[in-house]
Design an enzyme around this catalytic site. Sequence first.
Site, PDB file in Angstrom:
ATOM      1  N   LYS A  84     -80.652 -16.054 -28.557  1.00 42.06           N
ATOM      2  CA  LYS A  84     -80.154 -17.307 -27.984  1.00 42.06           C
ATOM      3  C   LYS A  84     -80.647 -18.533 -28.748  1.00 42.06           C
ATOM      4  O   LYS A  84     -79.972 -19.559 -28.796  1.00 42.06           O
ATOM      5  CB  LYS A  84     -80.574 -17.410 -26.518  1.00 42.06           C
ATOM      6  CG  LYS A  84     -80.015 -16.302 -25.627  1.00 42.06           C
ATOM      7  CD  LYS A  84     -78.551 -16.485 -25.340  1.00 42.06           C
ATOM      8  CE  LYS A  84     -78.008 -15.391 -24.431  1.00 42.06           C
ATOM      9  NZ  LYS A  84     -76.546 -15.495 -24.247  1.00 42.06           N
ATOM     10  N   GLU A 106     -76.990 -23.611 -18.802  1.00 43.92           N
ATOM     11  CA  GLU A 106     -77.070 -22.568 -17.781  1.00 43.92           C
ATOM     12  C   GLU A 106     -77.934 -21.453 -18.354  1.00 43.92           C
ATOM     13  O   GLU A 106     -78.109 -21.351 -19.564  1.00 43.92           O
ATOM     14  CB  GLU A 106     -75.677 -22.023 -17.491  1.00 43.92           C
ATOM     15  CG  GLU A 106     -75.167 -20.946 -18.465  1.00 43.92           C
ATOM     16  CD  GLU A 106     -75.009 -21.408 -19.902  1.00 43.92           C
ATOM     17  OE1 GLU A 106     -74.918 -22.627 -20.126  1.00 43.92           O
ATOM     18  OE2 GLU A 106     -74.984 -20.551 -20.818  1.00 43.92           O
ATOM     19  N   SER A 373     -80.795  -7.528 -29.218  1.00 45.02           N
ATOM     20  CA  SER A 373     -80.644  -8.977 -29.027  1.00 45.02           C
ATOM     21  C   SER A 373     -81.899  -9.667 -28.508  1.00 45.02           C
ATOM     22  O   SER A 373     -82.082 -10.852 -28.723  1.00 45.02           O
ATOM     23  CB  SER A 373     -79.478  -9.254 -28.083  1.00 45.02           C
ATOM     24  OG  SER A 373     -79.630  -8.525 -26.881  1.00 45.02           O
TER      25      SER A 373
HETATM   26  C1  LIG Z   1     -81.537 -10.567 -24.742  1.00 44.77           C
HETATM   27  C2  LIG Z   1     -80.137 -10.876 -24.357  1.00 44.77           C
HETATM   28  N1  LIG Z   1     -79.140 -10.123 -24.865  1.00 44.77           N
HETATM   29  C3  LIG Z   1     -77.862 -10.348 -24.534  1.00 44.77           C
HETATM   30  C4  LIG Z   1     -77.502 -11.334 -23.651  1.00 44.77           C
HETATM   31  C5  LIG Z   1     -76.057 -11.480 -23.292  1.00 44.77           C
HETATM   32  O1  LIG Z   1     -75.450 -12.600 -23.849  1.00 44.77           O
HETATM   33  P1  LIG Z   1     -74.403 -12.482 -25.025  1.00 44.77           P
HETATM   34  O2  LIG Z   1     -73.431 -11.433 -24.637  1.00 44.77           O
HETATM   35  O3  LIG Z   1     -73.809 -13.830 -25.097  1.00 44.77           O
HETATM   36  O4  LIG Z   1     -75.125 -12.126 -26.250  1.00 44.77           O
HETATM   37  C6  LIG Z   1     -78.495 -12.149 -23.111  1.00 44.77           C
HETATM   38  C7  LIG Z   1     -78.128 -13.233 -22.183  1.00 44.77           C
HETATM   39  O5  LIG Z   1     -78.866 -13.811 -21.488  1.00 44.77           O
HETATM   40  C8  LIG Z   1     -79.843 -11.910 -23.471  1.00 44.77           C
HETATM   41  O6  LIG Z   1     -80.828 -12.646 -22.963  1.00 44.77           O
END
Ligand SMILES: Cc1ncc(COP(=O)(O)O)c(C=O)c1O
Lengths: 395, 265
Positions: A84, A106, A373
């Site tokens: 993020k 948000e 992520s």
């Molecule tokens: C670690 C992590 N992975 C994935 C996501 C999902 O978001 P996005 O699909 O936009 O990557 C989030 C959202 O809060 C997150 O904190």
Amino acid sequence: MNGRFGEYGGQFVAETLVGPLEELEAEYHKALLDPEFTEELDRLLKMFVGRPTPITELHRLGVTENGVKLWLKREDLTHTGAHKINNSIGQALLAHRLGKKRIIAETGAGQHGVAVAAACAYLGLDATVYMGRVDAERQAPNVQRMKLLGARVELVDLGTATLKDAINAAIREWIAHPDTTHYLLGSVVGPHPFPTIVRNFQSVIGREARAQFLEENGRLPDVVVACVGGGSNAAGMFSAFLDDPVRLVGVQAAGEGKGGDGGHAAPLLYGEPGVLQGTRTYLLQDDDGQIQLTHSIAPGLDYAGVGPEHSHYKDTGKVEYISASDDEALDAFAALSAHEGIVPALESAHAVAGALKVARGCEPGSTVLVNLSGRGDKDLTSAMAALKQREENSR
Amino acid sequence: MKRLEQTFTDNRVKEETTLVAYITSGYPSLGETVGLIRAAVDAGADVIELGVPFSDPLGDGPVIQATGQAALDTGTTTAATIDVVAEARAAGVEAPIVLMGYCNPFLRYGLTQLYDDARTAGADGFVVPDLPVSEGGPWLERARAADLGQAFFAAPGSSPERIAASSAASRGFLYVLAANGVTGVRSELDPGIDAYLERVRAAGDTPMAVGFGISRPEHVAALHGRTDGVIVGSALLRAVGEARDAAGRRRAVTELVSSLKAATR
Ligand SMILES: Cc1ncc(COP(=O)(O)O)c(C=O)c1O
């Protein structure tokens, strides 16, 4: 940019927001052509965020059973612990250029909120983060981090008190103060130009990962996997592989694992196109067009909509969308921790769970690159409780 | 469309402000909605804006959000709201009725079917707060085919070009947002509103109706001559919500609408 991904996307917003969105788009284009902006962004990504993040080869998961090599792109190692921050830094710089000193955002999992709070603290901007009360309870450490980083946290009690309701609250606040406030949206959702801007700020993930994988392996991966909530980490990752002969797989949250019978957050598997929060995309909705309740153990995936670009990729078949349940994500959460020494975010655990399913169908010797992520510190309490509950239920 | 246009034209001739009363369909119940519409019209409302509830009403503040949620909880749908229009016509309501609702339930219903059914039921047009002109093409096409109104919006920050485009595209009236923000009761009109309304007036000939925050007779009186119409929603629904029973709710509508109407002349 025309704001469309096939028949998805667009700008379905109150007239009050059309001007600010046009202004944002214009400034974004100017910034991209301004070396001062791009150099500053690169510098911050390196010196504040900690990029490039490495890729890591796994030794047991996928290998032992299926002879498939799994690699992780380590977004968990960024400052604040998730992808993020790539977008938060980029948009905070844009807001600065727009002369907007007040940032609203948000958050679901709290990772975007923490990233915004950190970026704003570093760049001297004022931050307010909207978070559903349910999410604030299940991601308590991130609420504390946001406050420590100087952000105001506004708890949202409306609707299901999760991500969608936090976005509603942030959009309403933006409608009230469109001239002085920048809405720093955290995923590839919402009205044009957000899906494009956020994807572009996240594309650093894919660019790095592709080059790193080539360097290590002398070839591209056979499959690239990412979890899809709003879809920003996936969009950033996939963006580098769109022209390659690489299978792209997005993993949505199957929640309770009842397929299409509710209790999930998988609009790309079980939804229908509609308009929510400014964009046309696949949605979980009833026959009257009301948005339905969702469930996922991962707050960052617990959303009834999805980025419009993913809806387009679903229709064209460019990306395959599969799902992983709460249980499968918990298994992956535990396994990655115990067998590879990496504690993933519950969101990212869905990507790992999805990758393990994909690996089962791959030829031995295949390679799968997974976007990890984020890291799982924020989830320890709720994941440990869920694991314990499961153990008790199975006795 | 004709009835809607005629209403604004007649009031312009009489130098009266057209009073638009917003009521949420199905609040507090579908059974009471026609009675509340009747009460508003009998007390002098020139146009009824009938709200179709949506789970995520981004343009609405707490009052209208709560009425919409209550309406959804008692099973109010787009189809049921169209039936309310037909019932109001059967009960002799002649004032124009425009349907106010968000994109998604309308798209789900199907635009062609929606405009056809609305017309058959006796509705006069649509107001869709998350539909800017740039996305309005297919909707306008249906509105033209069904000969129904379609209001687009002007906002305080809209450029002159955008106001002109919204005005030109609007059928029946242009919805002029009195202030930034969502719907809700505000105690004062925005101090810059006169200059803003002059800019809107200069941008086109479509009748303009000012809404968002208009709640008191003083507001209506202050806007006399500066706009063709005013729209009152949250104040009316708050009054409805505070009343104790069905008769009290009708009385609350009668009282507030009468006092607002007196300020339109
Ligand atoms: C670690 C992590 N992975 C994935 C996501 C999902 O978001 P996005 O699909 O936009 O990557 C989030 C959202 O809060 C997150 O904190």
